[in-house]
Scaffold this active site. Sequence first.
Site, PDB file in Angstrom:
ATOM      1  N   GLY A   1       0.781  -1.236   0.000  1.00  0.00           N
ATOM      2  CA  GLY A   1       0.000   0.000   0.000  1.00  0.00           C
ATOM      3  C   GLY A   1       0.809   1.281   0.000  1.00  0.00           C
ATOM      4  CB  SER A   2       4.321   2.185  -0.786  1.00  0.00           C
ATOM      5  OG  SER A   2       4.475   1.748  -2.111  1.00  0.00           O
ATOM      6  CG  ASN A   3       1.973   3.445  -5.664  1.00  0.00           C
ATOM      7  OD1 ASN A   3       2.392   4.456  -6.229  1.00  0.00           O
ATOM      8  ND2 ASN A   3       2.578   2.262  -5.770  1.00  0.00           N
TER       9      ASN A   3
ATOM     10  CE  LYS B   1     -12.231 -15.815 -13.934  1.00  0.00           C
ATOM     11  NZ  LYS B   1     -12.973 -16.144 -15.148  1.00  0.00           N
TER      12      LYS B   1
ATOM     13  CG  MET C   1      -1.294  -8.101  -6.755  1.00  0.00           C
ATOM     14  SD  MET C   1      -0.286  -7.263  -8.008  1.00  0.00           S
ATOM     15  CE  MET C   1       0.556  -8.672  -8.734  1.00  0.00           C
ATOM     16  NE  ARG C   2      -7.879 -11.493  -6.107  1.00  0.00           N
ATOM     17  CZ  ARG C   2      -7.811 -12.820  -6.104  1.00  0.00           C
ATOM     18  NH1 ARG C   2      -8.359 -13.517  -7.094  1.00  0.00           N
ATOM     19  NH2 ARG C   2      -7.210 -13.458  -5.137  1.00  0.00           N
TER      20      ARG C   2
ATOM     21  CG  ASN D   1      -3.013  -0.411 -12.676  1.00  0.00           C
ATOM     22  OD1 ASN D   1      -2.892  -0.606 -11.467  1.00  0.00           O
ATOM     23  ND2 ASN D   1      -2.306  -1.088 -13.575  1.00  0.00           N
TER      24      ASN D   1
ATOM     25  CG  HIS E   1       2.495  -1.580 -15.591  1.00  0.00           C
ATOM     26  ND1 HIS E   1       2.192  -2.853 -15.165  1.00  0.00           N
ATOM     27  CD2 HIS E   1       3.510  -1.698 -16.474  1.00  0.00           C
ATOM     28  CE1 HIS E   1       3.006  -3.706 -15.763  1.00  0.00           C
ATOM     29  NE2 HIS E   1       3.812  -3.038 -16.563  1.00  0.00           N
TER      30      HIS E   1
HETATM   31  C1  GRF Z   1       3.503  -0.941  -7.572  1.00  0.00           C
HETATM   32  O1  GRF Z   1       4.844  -1.192  -7.941  1.00  0.00           O
HETATM   33  C2  GRF Z   1       2.643  -0.749  -8.765  1.00  0.00           C
HETATM   34  O2  GRF Z   1       3.322  -0.263  -9.867  1.00  0.00           O
HETATM   35  C3  GRF Z   1       2.122  -2.125  -9.055  1.00  0.00           C
HETATM   36  O3  GRF Z   1       1.968  -2.722  -7.802  1.00  0.00           O
HETATM   37  C4  GRF Z   1       2.886  -2.142  -6.880  1.00  0.00           C
HETATM   38  C5  GRF Z   1       2.093  -1.759  -5.669  1.00  0.00           C
HETATM   39  O4  GRF Z   1       2.924  -1.346  -4.619  1.00  0.00           O
HETATM   40  N1  GRF Z   1       0.879  -2.050  -9.798  1.00  0.00           N
HETATM   41  P1  GRF Z   1       2.291  -0.739  -3.315  1.00  0.00           P
HETATM   42  O5  GRF Z   1       1.371  -1.774  -2.703  1.00  0.00           O
HETATM   43  O6  GRF Z   1       1.561   0.518  -3.680  1.00  0.00           O
HETATM   44  O7  GRF Z   1       3.473  -0.466  -2.436  1.00  0.00           O
END
Ligand code: GRF
Length: 240
Positions: free
Chosen positions: A47-49, A100, A127-128, A144, A146
């Site tokens: 969840g860092s993003n 999925k 991740m789905r 999203n 990536h």
């Molecule tokens: C990130 O590297 C993003 O690009 C990919 O999944 C990862 C999620 O990382 N889709 P986090 O859980 O946000 O740390």
Amino acid sequence: MQCQCDVPIDGAREGAVTMDLNNRPGFAIQGGVNHSFRIGVLGSGKGSNFVAIADAVAAGKIPAEIALVVSDVADAGILAFARARNFPAQFLPPGKFRTKLEAEAERAYIAALQDAQVDLIVLAGFMRILKGDFLRAFAGRIVNIHPALLPAFPGLHSWQQALDYGTKVAGCTVHFVDGGVDSGPIIGQSAVPVRNDDTPETLHQRIQVAEHELYPQCVAALARKEISVVGRRVIWQKSI
Ligand code: GRF
């Protein structure tokens, strides 16, 4: 594959990001809001993003509120962060498939996000692969991030793919989600140079630093309705 989500949003609230593929230009952001812009977040991992986006919301850099955080993993870090900050957070079981959502689970995800009245769904390490009904329910309103410069290296472990290929530049991409894998219109990209001594871990770490800057900037522009989409091209009214 192009967008499967060819139905305009049913009952979309004023100010929502909408898409009308019957009548391209497709994705478009409607102006004129008098409610706060509500973000739903889906994530499976640490969840860092999400934290970067929540921090940007808290700092007033994204004019929005986090309406709901949902994970398909009961003990995901993203849920712990969300609960620690008192955001509505839910584990929703994904069902029996690995990549999925099972039909019943998909209905539960759609209902939870609709109940939360989200304007935008932010995938933060979810991740789905999202499919038909989900995409139709939130057409043009799912984004999203990536960890590669798309269209290079879609799919899993993109930083490893970049190293294996020998590219000199890696990076990350924020894009709208359509029916393909990492194939929707590109909102923003950030380049990360590859170093001679990079390992998959060091490269991924630097890509994540770039992600934490890029994703909040893109979400802020969406919340401010500063983005429109013409065909595959995403046009920013103000540059980053
Ligand atoms: C990130 O590297 C993003 O690009 C990919 O999944 C990862 C999620 O990382 N889709 P986090 O859980 O946000 O740390």
